[in-house]
Design an enzyme around this catalytic site. Structure first.
Site, PDB file in Angstrom:
ATOM      1  N   SER A   1     -22.528  35.340 -38.313  1.00 11.11           N
ATOM      2  CA  SER A   1     -22.657  36.772 -38.612  1.00 11.11           C
ATOM      3  C   SER A   1     -23.179  37.034 -40.021  1.00 11.11           C
ATOM      4  CB  SER A   1     -21.289  37.465 -38.462  1.00 11.11           C
ATOM      5  OG  SER A   1     -20.854  37.438 -37.129  1.00 11.11           O
ATOM      6  N   THR A   2     -23.061  36.055 -40.907  1.00  9.50           N
ATOM      7  CA  THR A   2     -23.383  36.304 -42.309  1.00  9.50           C
ATOM      8  C   THR A   2     -24.824  36.720 -42.509  1.00  9.50           C
ATOM      9  OG1 THR A   2     -21.675  34.772 -43.072  1.00  9.50           O
ATOM     10  CG2 THR A   2     -23.462  35.255 -44.606  1.00  9.50           C
TER      11      THR A   2
ATOM     12  N   VAL B   1     -17.682  21.211 -34.021  1.00  9.74           N
ATOM     13  CA  VAL B   1     -16.293  20.827 -33.757  1.00  9.74           C
ATOM     14  C   VAL B   1     -15.982  21.126 -32.296  1.00  9.74           C
ATOM     15  CG1 VAL B   1     -13.883  21.343 -34.270  1.00  9.74           C
ATOM     16  CG2 VAL B   1     -15.539  21.157 -36.134  1.00  9.74           C
TER      17      VAL B   1
ATOM     18  N   HIS C   1     -22.650  45.511 -33.756  1.00 12.72           N
ATOM     19  CA  HIS C   1     -22.772  46.413 -34.909  1.00 12.72           C
ATOM     20  C   HIS C   1     -24.242  46.491 -35.303  1.00 12.72           C
ATOM     21  CE1 HIS C   1     -21.635  48.663 -38.416  1.00 12.72           C
ATOM     22  NE2 HIS C   1     -22.276  47.821 -39.196  1.00 12.72           N
TER      23      HIS C   1
ATOM     24  N   TYR D   1     -24.228  55.098 -43.372  1.00 10.61           N
ATOM     25  CA  TYR D   1     -24.356  54.543 -44.720  1.00 10.61           C
ATOM     26  C   TYR D   1     -25.818  54.163 -44.955  1.00 10.61           C
ATOM     27  CZ  TYR D   1     -24.147  49.950 -42.334  1.00 10.61           C
ATOM     28  OH  TYR D   1     -24.373  48.882 -41.510  1.00 10.61           O
TER      29      TYR D   1
ATOM     30  N   TYR E   1      23.809  41.533 -47.536  1.00 14.10           N
ATOM     31  CA  TYR E   1      22.452  42.000 -47.813  1.00 14.10           C
ATOM     32  C   TYR E   1      21.817  41.016 -48.795  1.00 14.10           C
ATOM     33  CZ  TYR E   1      18.697  44.878 -49.851  1.00 14.10           C
ATOM     34  OH  TYR E   1      17.492  45.336 -50.310  1.00 14.10           O
TER      35      TYR E   1
ATOM     36  N   ASP F   1      13.605  40.654 -46.865  1.00 12.90           N
ATOM     37  CA  ASP F   1      14.671  41.560 -47.301  1.00 12.90           C
ATOM     38  C   ASP F   1      15.406  42.013 -46.048  1.00 12.90           C
ATOM     39  OD1 ASP F   1      15.825  43.454 -49.457  1.00 12.90           O
ATOM     40  OD2 ASP F   1      15.148  44.846 -47.898  1.00 12.90           O
TER      41      ASP F   1
ATOM     42  N   TYR G   1      24.840  46.896 -31.013  1.00  3.36           N
ATOM     43  CA  TYR G   1      23.897  46.074 -30.267  1.00  3.36           C
ATOM     44  C   TYR G   1      24.500  45.730 -28.918  1.00  3.36           C
ATOM     45  CZ  TYR G   1      21.627  45.460 -34.779  1.00  3.36           C
ATOM     46  OH  TYR G   1      20.994  45.690 -35.976  1.00  3.36           O
TER      47      TYR G   1
END
Length: 844
Positions: free
Chosen positions: A48-49, A179, A230, A280, A555, A568, A672
């Site tokens: 694609s580059t 590959v 595209h 664009y 916690y 977290d 639960y």
């Protein structure tokens, strides 16, 4: 020089010779990795580059992505000095037009955000935009954003320059090497098979661009991307373009003195985007390149066979797709409205090339579930802009075990199991492509592929006028519109924050504070950690002490080596060798894989995702105990069932696991039960709550409630880029734990050396001006930080925002200002939490 002899082994093998693979090789070489080979099935840039339009814009929708784009520009500026290949970087500046008031609001927001990065973006008038880009018509244009450090680059020359730099650092590049197999053994990549022989490797990187999904399947990994068609066109030289370049150059030489940044356009036309018209432009010599994002998209290759997987022809190298003029017609007509000279053009070529898009328009980066197998793909037609930053962060990830930025929204692990479905993946990508230029208002909801994952109480929610949102494929209640009559329409926030909003949010918030509210949290991710080594395993990952007595909840955070917050959540100890973790809906994959990466090799610990096995309902408020106690034999008093503890019992006729925790700052429980009992449990709770004025609430009320209590959101308030002390959760850190934990040395150094910044609660004087995130914050006229999250607190009756501020400017009472859509709103640093600072209500 292409080497004929393929080695038997290499430390790292990169599969793919586009700009992504070349950038990764370049950056690995800069980190001292000199045993790297790059394999390309054809020639460099032949995927694609080579057909990229090459536009490079820097300001993006996230902090990390913007920093990556800025690194790209810094790299492109100097790359020509390092290599005999000129990358063709043209720093001509970029203009983004607003042809509607809504788009102008977006530009004002972007202008504020740019200030926090030091990007010299400024808002200019339509007339000033025309002086920079004389070809444009100002008809309907309300204004524009101008960023002089944007530009464009030659995709092939950039790739050659990066490849040259990689070779100088020891990388060997093999073209015409395909590959055809990837060996995986014991959960780890071992090497690659090619048509030229086998190469043993510690690390294999799939940088295959549009072929990335096909390559990943060789390792048993799915990468949810699809090559989409595209298109853009290239015109022959135009007198109008030559004249415009001269006109722009003269204007820049004699331009308005108070806008010195405009001088960057000398000799070149800037890039131009008009997202309202979907188009664009950039210069191409004395011609133009013009493209856009059609409202009627098509995959580049039709799916073949029962697998419905796109089959890219084996010989599709350096080729384009057939021109699709009919589909491009809307773009063509729009382009003439903005640049009338497009009526006169002669088209050299309509470029129709396959570009790999992902379901959320973010890159696919990082290590997969196969150890040592990385992905560096899914560039969504802005890979040239991001290539420099992409190569840098993935190289760090490989060499150091983690990237230097928070990349969860680009992490390949973010995709749930539903993306194994080609049909679902395509539906999501189609929506992403066709809305590429749409304004993303706060709380925007995707539509494609819904509903998919639903709570057992989903039909009840629908019958009770739920307004649904979606996260990670789950249908989740945002609010119930039937509660709107009890809310206050006069509290509707100004501007964007007032979209996708309902007075029901305030009514549901107040019910949780004043009586009792029930919330369906079945989408929460639930993980179980089990085995004889489970306790030691978790202690080595968590900054808090979590291996406490059975029935206790903690916690905690899990940290990276930099001391940044990777996870977290709460940890409940269910038994001597069994723990339960509950984390955010969107973070289950991340947290599970973080733990799996650190599992002991002796098999003494197992991590399982049990999200789908359990429904979860939260019931909170001053009357929560009164509602629940008649339903359960478990005594709910503080002595028998203290805050931050878990019990196995029944509620009604349903076997449940009750956790006395809260994310809203009120007395209550998360309950639960096995999924098949879910609807019955919800109905039992609802009926029992009727005498107590129970109200069903949604996630938007939860967010408002948690803001008042100062509870953090991972990925926004706290991220892998901040440590617990900076993020205000340093009370969890137990530096004296036996055996230590990952990140201990880093956070100990922070505590000893002092904090650079602190996350602070800000309250704004105008209660209807709501910060949405990333707005600049200034103290004494100087920009010192950006908002992480914001919203309205219906109990404290204040507009609330959180932001990281320099430690010496973060004291409560410090006057601050937050820029919200171009207006500086005054406020101050507040003492937090704003509500119930002693935590008495959660322990009532």
């Amino acid at each position: 020089m292409v080497r004929a002899e393929l080695p038997d082994r290499a430390r790292c093998v990169i599969v793919g010779g586009g700009v992504g693979g070349a950038s990764l090789a370049y950056h690995l070489a800069k980190l001292g990795w000199d045993d790297v080979i790059l394999l390309e099935r054809s020639q460099l840039t032949s995927g694609s580059t080579f057909h990229s339009a090459g536009l490079v814009g820097q300001l993006r929708g996230s902090v990390s992505l913007t920093k990556m784009m800025m690194h790209s520009v810094e790299l492109y500026r100097r790359l020509g000095e390092e290599s005999e290949f000129d990358p063709g970087w043209v720093e001509c500046g970029g203009i983004r037009l607003a042809s509607s008031e809504e788009r102008m609001e977006e530009l004002r927001r972007q202008a504020g955000w740019a200030k926090t990065f030091g990007l010299p973006l400024e808002l200019i008038s339509a007339e000033e935009a025309k002086e920079l880009f004389p070809l444009m018509s100002t008809d309907g244009v309300l204004g524009a954003a101008w960023l002089p450090t944007d530009g464009y680059i030659d995709p092939a020359q950039l790739t050659y320059a990066l490849a040259d730099g990689a070779r100088q650092g020891g990388c060997r590049i093999f073209t015409s090497t395909r590959v055809n197999g990837i060996e995986v053994r014991d959960g780890h990549v071992r090497g690659v098979r090619t048509d030229k022989g086998y190469v043993e490797a510690e690390v294999v990187v799939d940088a295959g661009g549009m072929y990335a999904a096909e390559i990943a399947r060789l390792a048993g990994v799915r990468v949810p991307l699809i090559p989409m068609s595209h298109q853009y066109l290239v015109t022959q030289p135009l007198d109008a373009v030559r004249e415009a370049r001269e006109s722009a150059k003269v204007w820049s030489s004699f331009g308005i003195q108070e806008r010195p940044n405009l001088n960057h356009t000398r000799g070149h036309l800037p890039t131009l985007r008009d997202p309202d018209l979907l188009v664009y432009y950039r210069e191409d010599g004395d011609g133009l390149v013009m493209g856009g994002y059609e409202r009627r998209s098509e995959p580049a290759f039709l799916p073949l066979g029962p697998s419905r997987v796109e089959a890219i022809p084996a010989d599709f190298n350096g080729r384009l797709l057939e021109e699709g003029w009919e589909r491009f017609e809307e773009i063509t007509e729009n382009s003439k409205r903005r640049v009338p000279a497009m009526e006169e053009i002669t088209v050299t070529k309509l470029i129709n090339g396959p570009e790999a898009f992902t379901p959320d328009n973010e890159f696919c980066l990082g290590e997969t579930e196969v150890g040592g197998f990385f992905v560096c793909a899914g560039f969504c037609a802005h890979g040239l802009a991001g290539a420099g930053g992409i190569g840098k962060v993935v190289a760090e990830w490989i060499a150091e075990g983690e990237p230097s930025l928070d990349l969860w929204h680009m992490d390949i692990r973010r995709f749930g199991a539903q993306y194994r479905s080609p049909a679902y993946t395509h539906a999501r990508i189609k929506e992403t492509y066709e809305t590429y230029y749409d304004i993303r208002y706060p709380h925007h909801e995707r539509r494609a592929g819904r509903p998919l994952r639903i709570s057992p109480a989903n039909l009840w929610h629908r019958d009770h006028e739920a307004a649904f949102g979606e996260k990670s494929g789950w249908e989740r209640v945002n609010w119930y519109e039937r509660n709107a009559a009890s809310g206050d329409e006069q509290l509707r926030p100004r501007g964007w924050a007032g979209r996708n909003w309902s007075p029901a949010i305030g009514a549901e918030h107040r019910a949780a504070r004043e009586a009792v509210a029930i919330f369906d949290e079945s989408s929460f991710a639930k993980l179980e950690i089990e085995g004889p080594g489970a306790a030691d395993f978790l202690e080595g990952l968590c900054d808090n002490r979590v291996a406490r007595g059975a029935g206790q909840i903690t916690y905690t955070q899990m940290l990276n080596q930099r001391g940044g917050i990777e996870c977290d959540f709460t940890v409940a100890r269910l038994a001597e060798d069994r723990f339960s973790i509950v984390t955010g809906t969107a973070f289950g994959n991340h947290d599970r894989e973080w733990m799996r990466r650190h599992l002991p090799e002796d098999g003494s610990v197992r991590v399982d995702d049990v999200t789908s096995q359990w429904a979860c309902f939260g019931i909170w408020g001053p009357r929560a105990r009164e509602v629940l106690q008649p339903l359960t034999p478990q005594v709910l008093g503080n002595e028998a069932f203290p805050y931050m503890s878990v019990r196995e019992t029944t509620v009604g006729n349903v076997p449940v696991r009750m956790l006395r925790v809260t994310y809203v700052g009120e007395l209550g429980w998360e309950i639960y039960c096995p999924t098949e009992y879910g609807l019955g449990l919800w109905r039992a709770l609802w009926e029992a709550g009727q005498p107590h004025g129970i109200v069903a609430g949604g996630y938007r009320a939860i967010d408002s409630l948690r803001l008042e209590k100062g509870y953090r959101v991972w990925g926004a308030d706290i991220t892998p880029d901040e440590n617990p002390y900076e993020g205000g959760v340093g009370f969890c850190v137990k530096l004296d734990k036996d055996g230590g934990f990952i990140g201990r040395e880093a956070v100990a150094a922070v505590k000893e050396g002092g904090l650079r910044s602190r996350l602070r609660c800000l309250t704004l004087e105008d209660q209807r001006s709501i910060a949405l995130g990333n707005e600049p914050v200034r103290v004494d006229g100087e920009i010192v930080g950006r908002v992480t999250t914001g919203g309205y607190g219906y109990t404290v009756e204040r507009s609330i925002a959180y932001a990281y501020l320099p430690a010496d400017q973060a004291e409560p009472g410090t006057p601050i200002e937050v820029e919200i859509f171009g207006h500086w709103v005054e406020g101050e640093v507040a003492t937090e939490p704003l509500f119930d600072p002693q935590g008495e209500r959660v322990r009532a």
